[in-house]
Design an enzyme around this catalytic site. Sequence first.
Site, PDB file in Angstrom:
ATOM      1  N   GLN A  48      -0.898   3.531  -5.016  1.00  0.00           N
ATOM      2  CA  GLN A  48      -0.866   2.071  -4.973  1.00  0.00           C
ATOM      3  C   GLN A  48      -2.177   1.484  -5.482  1.00  0.00           C
ATOM      4  O   GLN A  48      -2.188   0.465  -6.170  1.00  0.00           O
ATOM      5  CB  GLN A  48      -0.593   1.590  -3.549  1.00  0.00           C
ATOM      6  CG  GLN A  48      -0.711   0.087  -3.346  1.00  0.00           C
ATOM      7  CD  GLN A  48       0.264  -0.709  -4.188  1.00  0.00           C
ATOM      8  OE1 GLN A  48       1.407  -0.293  -4.384  1.00  0.00           O
ATOM      9  NE2 GLN A  48      -0.179  -1.844  -4.700  1.00  0.00           N
ATOM     10  N   GLU A  49      -3.271   2.133  -5.156  1.00  0.00           N
ATOM     11  CA  GLU A  49      -4.576   1.605  -5.552  1.00  0.00           C
ATOM     12  C   GLU A  49      -4.844   1.766  -7.038  1.00  0.00           C
ATOM     13  O   GLU A  49      -5.351   0.843  -7.685  1.00  0.00           O
ATOM     14  CB  GLU A  49      -5.685   2.294  -4.747  1.00  0.00           C
ATOM     15  CG  GLU A  49      -5.733   1.905  -3.276  1.00  0.00           C
ATOM     16  CD  GLU A  49      -6.184   0.480  -3.071  1.00  0.00           C
ATOM     17  OE1 GLU A  49      -6.760  -0.116  -4.001  1.00  0.00           O
ATOM     18  OE2 GLU A  49      -5.964  -0.062  -1.968  1.00  0.00           O
ATOM     19  N   SER A  50      -4.535   2.921  -7.603  1.00  0.00           N
ATOM     20  CA  SER A  50      -5.004   3.188  -8.970  1.00  0.00           C
ATOM     21  C   SER A  50      -4.011   3.927  -9.859  1.00  0.00           C
ATOM     22  O   SER A  50      -4.332   4.226 -11.007  1.00  0.00           O
ATOM     23  CB  SER A  50      -6.285   4.033  -8.905  1.00  0.00           C
ATOM     24  OG  SER A  50      -5.977   5.350  -8.446  1.00  0.00           O
ATOM     25  N   TYR A  88       1.767  -4.733  -0.206  1.00  0.00           N
ATOM     26  CA  TYR A  88       0.957  -3.516  -0.308  1.00  0.00           C
ATOM     27  C   TYR A  88       1.489  -2.422   0.610  1.00  0.00           C
ATOM     28  O   TYR A  88       1.726  -1.282   0.181  1.00  0.00           O
ATOM     29  CB  TYR A  88      -0.480  -3.883   0.038  1.00  0.00           C
ATOM     30  CG  TYR A  88      -1.492  -2.771   0.019  1.00  0.00           C
ATOM     31  CD1 TYR A  88      -2.145  -2.420  -1.155  1.00  0.00           C
ATOM     32  CD2 TYR A  88      -1.838  -2.102   1.190  1.00  0.00           C
ATOM     33  CE1 TYR A  88      -3.117  -1.426  -1.170  1.00  0.00           C
ATOM     34  CE2 TYR A  88      -2.794  -1.104   1.189  1.00  0.00           C
ATOM     35  CZ  TYR A  88      -3.434  -0.770   0.012  1.00  0.00           C
ATOM     36  OH  TYR A  88      -4.378   0.219   0.003  1.00  0.00           O
TER      37      TYR A  88
END
Length: 487
Positions: free
Chosen positions: A316-318, A443
Amino acid sequence: MLTLICRHFVRRASAYYALIAITLLVMVPTLSLVPPGEHLARISAKDFITVHTRNTPTTYYEGRHGPTGFEYELMHRFADYLGVSLNLDASHHPESVLPAVRENGDIGAAALPLLPGTPGIHYTRPIIQMQPLVVYRRGLNGIQAAGDLVGLELATLSEAGTGEALRDLQRQYPELSWKESHELEVAELLSRVEDGTLDAAVIFEHQFRLNRLFFPNVERGFTLGDPLSMAWALPSGRGLGLLEAANRFLRDLHESGTLDRLVSRYFGHDDYLEYVGTRTFLEHLDERLHRYTDLFKQSAKETGFDWQLLAAVGYQESHWDPEAVSPTGVRGLMMLTNPTASEMGISNRRDAAQSIDGGARYLRSIKDRLPDSITGDDRLYMAMASYNVGLGHLYDARKIAEMRGGDPDSWADVRVALPLLQQREWHSQTRHGYARGGEPVIYVRNIRRYYEMIQYVERSRQQFFQLEQTPVNEDPLLLFDLVPPLN
């Protein structure tokens, strides 16, 4: 120089030329009857500059890792340029900014439209263009042109500049009517379109881009009128030193390309929370995850998390890219800020091993700081939400959940309360103010989906591996359940 020339005309020319000179004094904002550096000198003497702004995602808010926002960054840079501290008053609505600037100074920076001739106000050079945009509730058919707005429940913000576009349109369609609010903000307008209270609203295009993911039932319509220029507002009659300094600062930002980069950072990326489809995710899983599986497993052992959950957070972050850089400057596979990396003892955020280790320990520290009354999956989901939006805003959402009669220890209730941090009615009652509260909800939802998909793929691989280990002399048909024939 221009001031001296005009004074010369007033003294020496005829009444006719004196009138021309006086007209120039009114028209040209760089003329003043007070010492040109008076305002700037006061700011230097008190060692801080006061900025009147709004608590919104395009101006200023407390983000995931501290204060952020497009105009906040500009004003912070400008304060550094002047060598003074930054003092923010973020309690304003567009309607109250200019009166505060006239009475108290020093600058208004709140997505203000440049409107020449505004009494008591000097504007800086334009910063960016702001295009009015019609948005409407999904399901309304035929909203294709300006005339289609007639008869709709339509609204905009007062004194924000969008009302000017509607007034221009009203000359062509006299029957057009709308409401202007001096209490709501953009997210609240969109919320009312989403829930059917309004049919449509007029906001600025960049505002919709930052908010659209949180309001899936609001459609982008069409642009309305010509773009307006965003500018800063300064009080007139206090000298021109500050205005000239601001214009030099903005010109330098523009000529160096820094302003374009800031615009791209804040307004050029609106897909951070988009859920990646199954096909793309599986491609990334096949091509990338195996490089970092051992690192996730090692961090999982040290922090007590499931390694697949940590992998889902990393995706999810990168998208498992150790070179990734977010629109707000955080970087690395687990998207750590400099302060967080320093807190976790991480020296190189682009090193995948350090990033995963730091991200896992940071998530663990957040989870450990939550109240003991939050347990089970509720505790995990709130920790992940805090990783995104910050603990302060999570506590604010828990307070709102309780005020609404919900359970502040239940993710189901807090999940409903978080988006309310985008509404002035609610965030004005909290400690940390505005937040993009819809973001942590999306998120957490995305991470849960990625986690389930990683688990599924891993189970499938293990089952396939077991099939490959089946002895060749074993009847393969015994590996399947027997389905009896139909009688």
